[in-house]
Design a protein around this motif. Structure first.
Motif, PDB file in Angstrom:
ATOM      1  N   UNK A   1       1.955   0.653  -6.806  1.00  0.00           N
ATOM      2  CA  UNK A   1       2.136   1.886  -6.046  1.00  0.00           C
ATOM      3  C   UNK A   1       3.081   2.871  -6.717  1.00  0.00           C
TER       4      UNK A   1
ATOM      5  N   UNK B   1      12.476   7.849  -9.816  1.00  0.00           N
ATOM      6  CA  UNK B   1      12.123   6.659 -10.569  1.00  0.00           C
ATOM      7  C   UNK B   1      10.610   6.478 -10.689  1.00  0.00           C
TER       8      UNK B   1
ATOM      9  N   UNK C   1      12.475  -1.783   5.747  1.00  0.00           N
ATOM     10  CA  UNK C   1      11.911  -0.592   6.366  1.00  0.00           C
ATOM     11  C   UNK C   1      10.422  -0.443   6.146  1.00  0.00           C
ATOM     12  N   UNK C   2       9.891  -1.156   5.181  1.00  0.00           N
ATOM     13  CA  UNK C   2       8.462  -0.975   4.936  1.00  0.00           C
ATOM     14  C   UNK C   2       8.220  -0.168   3.675  1.00  0.00           C
ATOM     15  N   UNK C   3       6.959  -0.004   3.379  1.00  0.00           N
ATOM     16  CA  UNK C   3       6.609   0.576   2.095  1.00  0.00           C
ATOM     17  C   UNK C   3       6.802   2.080   2.031  1.00  0.00           C
ATOM     18  N   UNK C   4       6.473   2.774   3.121  1.00  0.00           N
ATOM     19  CA  UNK C   4       6.564   4.234   3.040  1.00  0.00           C
ATOM     20  C   UNK C   4       7.986   4.720   2.810  1.00  0.00           C
ATOM     21  N   UNK C   5       8.984   4.209   3.572  1.00  0.00           N
ATOM     22  CA  UNK C   5      10.343   4.666   3.284  1.00  0.00           C
ATOM     23  C   UNK C   5      10.796   4.324   1.866  1.00  0.00           C
ATOM     24  N   UNK C   6      10.431   3.131   1.392  1.00  0.00           N
ATOM     25  CA  UNK C   6      10.827   2.774   0.033  1.00  0.00           C
ATOM     26  C   UNK C   6      10.203   3.721  -0.971  1.00  0.00           C
ATOM     27  N   UNK C   7       8.948   4.054  -0.734  1.00  0.00           N
ATOM     28  CA  UNK C   7       8.270   4.974  -1.632  1.00  0.00           C
ATOM     29  C   UNK C   7       8.973   6.319  -1.678  1.00  0.00           C
ATOM     30  N   UNK C   8       9.332   6.835  -0.521  1.00  0.00           N
ATOM     31  CA  UNK C   8      10.027   8.119  -0.484  1.00  0.00           C
ATOM     32  C   UNK C   8      11.359   8.035  -1.217  1.00  0.00           C
ATOM     33  N   UNK C   9      12.057   6.909  -1.041  1.00  0.00           N
ATOM     34  CA  UNK C   9      13.341   6.735  -1.718  1.00  0.00           C
ATOM     35  C   UNK C   9      13.167   6.764  -3.222  1.00  0.00           C
TER      36      UNK C   9
ATOM     37  N   UNK D   1      10.909   8.145  -4.901  1.00  0.00           N
ATOM     38  CA  UNK D   1      10.615   9.511  -5.328  1.00  0.00           C
ATOM     39  C   UNK D   1      11.893  10.328  -5.430  1.00  0.00           C
ATOM     40  N   UNK D   2      12.723  10.203  -4.397  1.00  0.00           N
ATOM     41  CA  UNK D   2      13.999  10.931  -4.387  1.00  0.00           C
ATOM     42  C   UNK D   2      14.826  10.594  -5.604  1.00  0.00           C
ATOM     43  N   UNK D   3      14.815   9.327  -5.974  1.00  0.00           N
ATOM     44  CA  UNK D   3      15.643   8.882  -7.087  1.00  0.00           C
ATOM     45  C   UNK D   3      14.987   9.176  -8.435  1.00  0.00           C
TER      46      UNK D   3
ATOM     47  N   UNK E   1      -1.575   3.498  -1.517  1.00  0.00           N
ATOM     48  CA  UNK E   1      -1.377   4.670  -2.370  1.00  0.00           C
ATOM     49  C   UNK E   1      -1.788   5.935  -1.653  1.00  0.00           C
TER      50      UNK E   1
ATOM     51  N   UNK F   1      16.086   2.735   3.248  1.00  0.00           N
ATOM     52  CA  UNK F   1      14.700   2.739   3.735  1.00  0.00           C
ATOM     53  C   UNK F   1      14.526   2.103   5.102  1.00  0.00           C
TER      54      UNK F   1
END
Lengths: 304, 287, 566
Positions: free
Chosen positions: B204, B125, B111-119, B121-123, C117, A29
């Motif tokens: 989130x 989880x 990296x912040x919240x958006x990249x973690x969120x995308x990750x 999703x990819x996984x 969100x 990330x």
């Protein structure tokens, strides 16, 4: 080198999956930090947002409040370090001296309760305690004739730092002491016996035995704390200034994180917030390296 | 000595009072609390608050979720992190500096919240129980503490085991872990507390209301009453139906849930304290 | 061996970092490319659904009375941190709608992190069917990114919105491309603005002091001094948490000045021009007045530190003699409800706004109200059938729908509707029982303010005074005072610059300057100090760029006026 690797295969098996894990969850990330150099727009996405180079950094350094914010951040952190860092250690040492096990357990348990009280509740209590109209603290001070009329504690800039640091100490002293208590528990009692035979009193024993033995842990924590100077929590400050409404104390209360929260996040200036975050990270790592090198020089222990 | 006892008593009072106050309010009828002035004892005793909390299915679900996540998450994180730290405490480990630096950088750069969120999703989880446990399995901060402790262990400890013929895994499980009582207990406690109190990750990543941990649910309740600016716009009152001259108001509910969510952790602590006994380490060495 | 190892770990780390970053960056770029193509893919499908095949003459799947032959389900996200919504069907009203109209709404929780969100959903293209959010930059960006369904095709077929809002205000809601995407919330027609803010007094002490004249600021000061003398335990004037109501005090110093001038607009109207607020003499007068009152301890000293809870505690306990608040509408009811057990008369009474002696009392209008309501609901392109969703919303804001929302479903509190559209209470339940019924929902997101103003008030007035629900206080207060002192600010809708533009950044700076000025001026120890602070703030604001901010807003305002007069 590979021969050694093969010899220690078990340890590598313990380490490598963890590293992979960290790479997946922390490094992948990380591309997000590049947003600091963009005008990131969630609607356009990363690939389509425009690149602006150092613009956000310039804006941050050029902001009229920049020096004030930096000053407040550093001063509050140093105060927290000077007072908040030794406090749990002293508490652990004091508790160690207490003979009565029941009292010791009671104080230990009670002292770490504040850690669980949410900041919202804690600051709410503090605010009503310090209220001018019928606040308990003012009433008490009036009764003891320490003041002549109620003082507006939270709106007086010169008291703000004291109140903030006190809140921090109250909240974390008990919880922080736990680690030191664990470390103290690991000290060999024979060392104490030996010192007693040599004629050292209780007080001297603390300085000669206990502290040196738990020194490694203290130093590690100290290094980590120093490197976190720029990262003081903004939530407490936000709540104590009534979400920024109490602008009278703004000159002393605005720190990097509250500034970013207000100006960056609440205004959807996402890239700006990320840029300031990158600035903080870079400085923190520099501080970490310096602190670690200093610890190495003094011999005891260090992070690497 | 008097000084020590004196300051400890003062500390105990200052740290206990707010919680005691919350207890008093939780046993006090809501509409009476709203008038202010409840300090040590309930003025109008009422069990309504507790009835509402303990009977609300949503809150019970959330308790269960939090308990599960704490148990599984703490066990997992403590175990994996300890093992990782042990490896990193071995002086001759190939790549040790590299590993350490990789770890330390993550403590400061994110990296912040958006990249973690995308990750996440990819996984795949998203909206699962595991999203609250898996991403936290290795804690760098805890690892550093463990490692410092392991470095302190006398070499003699492991020598005697090696002579007996165990391999490195064996040494870790049979000797090092048992001897690390205080540190294991401490870090398990820290991790457990962190899991117990965490609310943001679920807010989130989880949309299924039945899967929310207790703190996220609580913050929902708190937030729904926190700002008055909103009331400005709504012609109909925002005050929930609970708040009408009844025994349960938002504030009393807040205090009650705080008490109920804190007591389990307080109850756990005495068990953990057992591990802080002196001389555990020394005893084994004497052998 | 040692020296070589020193350099390489760091190099390794840097290399891996770079690799991973680039890989992941490319990956997410791909991700977004994929997601960007998705809306395009769904567009043809939805546009065909909106075609003529839908509206079959036998009143096909979409009807105008809000009921649907096939169950209509939608996911709905209200983008505010403070929202927790009762699940659909758990209260009597929504259950009735579910059973009788075949409509199910699945609420998406904000979980206290609404903004985050929302961002996440946009980035991963997983927005729900319906969104409710503040007007402004985000909605416009959604429009530009082609993520919302236009509502124009449905306006004439389902006429309630158009009828009750009016064409001119409807035009105000149109986006830059001329299409309508927003369904307003709590909208009203002209002349039915409603109003929430102003002044109220505690009636008990007022009577005891002989009900003195309380109209001008001088009257107020005298009264407050009297209170301080005779009732030292009371708070003379309370001003909401964080002194939010300072701007209301400001509005009393001139005509047609709303409190928004000070807390959002930063301009005041001078004929047909808009000028920076710091040029308005009323602002300085208000600051001096507030400062004097505070210095003389006639305003609660906790003004800036108190939270909403602490402030309401005082109100409910009747401890404030005079209250000025932007939400007096609700707070007066709350305060009076708490006190109603003791006295027969409500504890608080709304009074006409306090003003300067030279100002025409009928032109004092502190409360800005927008006919287009306070936020909007939009339908995203992820919704399978926007027409049905619009049909439902349109029905819900019709008198039939609003009746369910305000008075509950038929058969519970009422069985019949009278000639004037007002329900006839069946008096089956006592007040106590009523409050135990889970009657009406908090489904507030598409609401018709006209219903509330015209019809609901008649309902309440028909109930015997002693038996009226406590929120009848609000209805009356609005009818008598607050509704008459509100200002039609519809023309100023949407004039704000986007926060990440130069004007937006300057706007934020001016906001900071203003809030600091108010706080410091109130705490100032002398009138001269206030003057100094004022001059400094004025200069700071000019430096921060208030000129261009006001110019921007003026241009938008003129655009609005043109839109409305089309």
């Amino acid at each position: 080198m590979w021969k050694r690797f093969a010899q220690q295969w078990e340890f590598q098996v313990m380490a490598i999956p963890a590293i992979i894990f960290i790479i997946v969850f922390s490094y992948i990330p990380m591309w997000g930090f590049l947003m600091a150099f963009q005008n990131y727009d969630i609607f356009r996405g990363f690939a389509n947002s425009s690149w602006v180079g150092m613009k956000h950094f310039d804006m941050f350094f050029g902001a009229p409040e920049f020096w004030q914010i930096m000053r407040n951040t550093i001063v509050i952190s140093l105060l927290k370090l000077l007072i908040g860092f030794p406090a749990p250690i002293i508490l652990a040492l004091m508790l160690n001296e207490v003979r009565n096990r029941v009292f010791k357990r009671f104080v230990q348990t009670v002292s770490y309760i504040p850690h669980f009280i949410s900041l919202v509740v804690a600051t709410g209590l503090l605010i009503s305690l310090l209220a001018v109209d019928h606040g308990n603290f003012n009433d008490l001070m009036l009764k003891w004739n320490l003041i002549e009329e109620p003082v507006n504690w939270l709106s007086t800039p010169s008291y703000f730092w004291t109140i903030l640091v006190s809140l921090g100490v109250w909240k974390e002293i008990g919880f922080g002491a736990i680690v030191y208590l664990a470390a103290i528990a690991g000290v060999d009692p024979h060392l104490y016996e030996a010192a007693q035979i040599d004629g050292a009193g209780r007080f001297k024993q603390v300085f000669a035995i206990t502290l040196p033995c738990i020194a490694p842990i203290i130093i590690i924590f100290l290094i980590l704390s120093v490197s976190n100077i720029l990262n003081i929590g903004f939530e407490e400050i936000l709540l104590l200034t009534n979400r920024g409404a109490n602008a009278v104390v703004k000159d002393v209360s605005e720190v990097i994180d509250t500034y970013v929260y207000r100006v960056g996040i609440q205004n959807q200036r996402y890239s700006y917030a990320v840029a300031v975050g990158v600035f903080k990270s870079v400085v923190s790592v520099m501080l970490l390296v310096i602190a670690n090198a200093a610890a190495r020089k003094f011999g005891k222990s260090s992070l690497w | 000595m008097v000084f020590i006892y004196g300051s400890l008593v003062l500390l105990a009072f200052v740290t206990l009072y707010p919680f005691w106050n919350a207890l008093a309010i939780s046993f006090n009828a809501g509409f009476d609390t709203a008038k202010g002035g409840v300090t040590f004892w309930p003025r109008v005793f009422s069990l309504e608050n507790y009835k509402v909390v303990l009977q609300d299915q949503r809150l019970l679900d959330a308790f269960f979720v939090t308990a599960a996540r704490t148990a599984v998450g703490t066990a997992g994180t403590t175990f994996f992190t300890a093992m990782f730290a042990y490896a990193l405490s071995k002086r001759g480990l190939v790549g040790k500096k590299f590993y350490m630096i990789v770890c330390l950088i993550t403590m400061y750069f994110s990296g912040g919240l958006i990249p973690s969120y995308l990750l996440i999703r990819e996984l795949h989880l998203m909206n699962t129980f595991w999203v609250m446990v898996v991403p936290n399995l290795i804690s760098v901060w805890n690892m550093i503490i463990f490692r410092t402790f392991f470095l302190q262990l006398p070499d003699g400890l492991e020598e005697s085991a090696k002579i007996d013929g165990s391999n490195n895994f064996g040494i870790f499980f049979k000797i090092v872990l048992p001897v690390s009582g205080p540190v294991l207990a401490t870090l398990a406690l820290f991790t457990g507390v962190w899991h117990w109190n965490s609310w943001f990750d679920a807010s989130i990543y989880i949309t299924n209301q039945k899967l929310l941990p207790i703190q996220t649910l609580l913050s929902n309740i708190i937030n729904s009453n926190l700002t008055a600016d909103t009331a400005k716009f709504l012609k109909q009152t925002t005050v929930s139906m609970l708040d009408q001259q009844k025994a349960v108001t938002y504030k009393s509910l807040l205090m009650t849930t705080m008490v109920v969510s804190t007591i389990p952790i307080l109850a756990v602590y005495p068990f953990v304290q057992k591990y802080f006994a002196k001389g555990v380490l020394v005893g084994s060495l004497k052998e | 061996m040692q020296k070589v190892k020193l350099k390489s770990p760091i190099l390794w780390v840097a290399l891996i970092l770079l690799m991973v970053t680039v890989l992941a960056g490319c990956n997410s770029g791909k991700e977004n490319k994929v997601s960007e193509s998705k809306p395009a893919a769904t567009t043809p499908a939805s546009s065909s659904q909106a075609g003529p095949s839908q509206s079959s003459p036998d009143n096909g799947p979409v009807s105008t009375d809000g009921s649907f032959k096939e169950p209509l389900e939608m996911s709905w996200f209200v983008v505010y941190d403070w929202v927790t919504i009762t699940p659909w069907g758990e209260d009597l009203s929504t259950k009735w709608i579910k059973d009788n109209k075949n409509v199910q709404i699945n609420w998406v929780a904000a979980n206290g992190a609404a903004e985050q969100n929302f961002n996440n959903m946009v980035v991963s293209n997983s927005l729900p069917d319906v969104l409710t959010m503040d007007r402004g930059a985000n909605i416009e960006k959604l429009v530009n990114a082609n993520m919302l369904a236009p509502l124009d095709p449905y306006l004439d077929k389902y006429p309630n919105l158009k009828k009750w809002l009016g064409d001119d205000a409807l035009n105000m809601l149109r986006s830059a491309d001329g299409k309508l995407y927003q369904f307003p919330n709590w909208y009203t027609g002209a002349g039915e603005l409603g109003g929430n803010g102003g002044w109220m007094i505690q009636t008990k002490v007022y009577k005891e002091l002989g009900s003195p004249k309380l109209e001008t600021f001088e009257d107020l000061e005298q009264y407050l001094k009297l209170i301080k003398e005779k009732y030292p335990d009371m708070v003379p004037l309370d001003v909401q948490e964080k002194f939010t109501s300072f701007p209301i005090i400001y509005s009393g110093f001139g005509e047609n000045k709303t409190f928004a001038n000070v807390d959002k607009f930063f301009f005041f109207q001078d004929g047909d021009k808009l000028r920076p607020i710091f040029d308005d003499p009323a602002l300085k007068k208000a600051l001096l007045y507030a400062s004097q009152l505070f210095r003389n301890k006639l305003i609660t000293q906790d003004a800036f530190t108190q939270t909403y809870d602490q402030y309401m505690e005082k109100v409910k306990a009747g401890k404030a003699a005079v209250v000025v608040s932007a939400d007096a509408f609700n707070q007066g009811a709350e305060g009076s409800k708490a006190g109603r057990l003791v006295d027969t008369e409500p504890l608080y009474k709304a009074i006409w706004p306090i003003h300067d002696p030279g100002v025409d009392a009928s032109k004092v209008k502190p409360d800005p109200k927008y006919r287009t309501g306070w936020n909007s609901t939009v339908i995203t392109k992820n919704a399978k059938d926007p027409e049905k969703l619009f049909a439902f919303m349109d029905w819900f804001t019709s008198p039939d729908g609003q009746r369910i929302r305000f008075d509950g479903p038929p058969g519970v509190l009422w069985d019949e509707i009278g000639a004037d559209g007002v329900v006839i209470q069946n008096n089956k339940y006592t007040e106590e029982e009523k409050s135990n019924l889970k009657l009406t929902s908090d489904f507030n997101w598409v609401a018709n303010g006209n219903y509330f103003g015209e019809i609901d008030i008649k309902t309440k007035m028909k109930i015997d005074e002693k038996a009226r629900p406590w929120d009848a206080w609000s209805t009356l207060a609005q009818k008598e005072v607050y509704g008459k002192t509100s200002f039609d600010a519809t023309q100023f809708e949407g004039i704000f610059p986007a926060p990440d533009t130069d004007e937006g950044i300057a706007d934020q700076r001016v906001k900071d300057i203003m809030s600091e000025l108010i706080a410091k001026a109130v705490f100032a120890k002398s009138d001269e100090a206030v003057e100094q602070l004022y001059e400094k703030a004025k200069a700071d604001a000019i430096e921060a760029g208030i000129g261009k901010v006001v110019a921007f807003k003026e241009a938008k305002w003129k655009e609005n006026l043109a839109k409305m007069n089309k």
